[in-house]
Design an enzyme around this catalytic site. Structure first.
Site: not given
Ligand code: SF4
Length: 245
Positions: A131-132, A214, A217, A240
């Site tokens: 995702c990162c 985010c 997280c 990240c």
């Protein structure tokens, strides 16, 4: 490379080598490592002008102020992942209103909805590295391709992984100079600068979010906990990836 003593604008640019690479960045770093953030910013602006990108997470607004007051219209890169707290987005908008900077929203290729459709809902909970990579690392790499240097607000006190971070270094991954003018700052330095300059603040910090990323997280940290303990808590992840060479 012979580096002259620090001084006015001429001396600042005379600090620079003919070619930027790991070795020459290390030499410049040795001269700037104990300089003030203001002096480092003066050097960065004198050296790179508008070919510099200021990365800002909007946890605080120090870098937009530090560089906006020196270089009108400077690009401030905000990684618009689509997962930010409302307070963080509001802080970005306040920076755009108050400072003479150009906010650049750096967006991923896929919207949150498109990512959900292709990878399943809430990828951050199952594979935060992927995702990162898609929402931060890859978009930033693409955005930085247009600059000769980038500036971050990373500090040595953020975490043990940053405890020896230089002020100036060669970012081999992105192929440009990386500048961390706040590297030696502690929390008291951050507070002092914010008060002295009456900066807009992200209200989440006062609520205990000492390192803000985010929303899915990021959690508050308990007193005495490492500031970054609230990032990807319980997922064995601390960065990240954008500060990993
Ligand atoms: S911090 Fe979380 S939501 Fe944001 S890009 Fe990384 S994994 Fe995704």
């Amino acid at each position: 490379m012979t580096i002259p003593a620090l001084g006015g604008a001429l001396a600042l640019t005379a600090l620079n080598p003919r070619e930027w690479n790991a070795e020459t960045c290390a030499e410049v770093n040795a001269r700037l490592e104990s300089a003030s953030a203001s002096h480092i910013a003066d050097w960065a602006v004198a050296t790179f002008g508008q070919r510099i990108g200021i990365a800002c997470s909007m946890q605080d607004t120090i870098l937009p102020h530090l560089f906006g007051t020196r270089l009108e219209g400077v690009d401030v890169l905000f990684l618009e992942t689509g997962y930010h707290f409302t307070e963080t987005v509001d802080t970005r908008d306040e920076v755009a209103r108050r400072f003479p900077v150009t906010i650049v929203d750096v967006r991923p290729e896929l919207s949150v909805e498109e990512q959900d459709a292709q990878y399943g809902k809430d990828l951050f909970a199952r594979d935060p590295n992927l995702c990162c990579q898609m929402r931060k690392v890859d978009p930033l790499a693409q955005a930085l391709s247009g600059y000769q240097a980038w500036v971050t607000g990373a500090r040595r006190v953020d975490s043990v992984t940053r405890s020896e971070m230089p002020v100036v270094s060669w970012d081999a991954k992105h192929g440009l100079v990386k500048i961390n003018p706040l590297a030696l700052w502690d929390d008291a330095d951050v507070e002092k600068y914010q008060v002295q300059n009456d900066l807009p603040r992200n209200p989440l910090v006062a609520q205990g979010f000492l390192s803000i990323g985010c929303a899915p997280c990021t959690r508050k940290v308990a007193p005495g906990e490492d500031a970054r303990a609230g990032r990807w808590a319980g997922q064995g992840k601390t960065e990240c990836g954008i500060h990993v060479g």
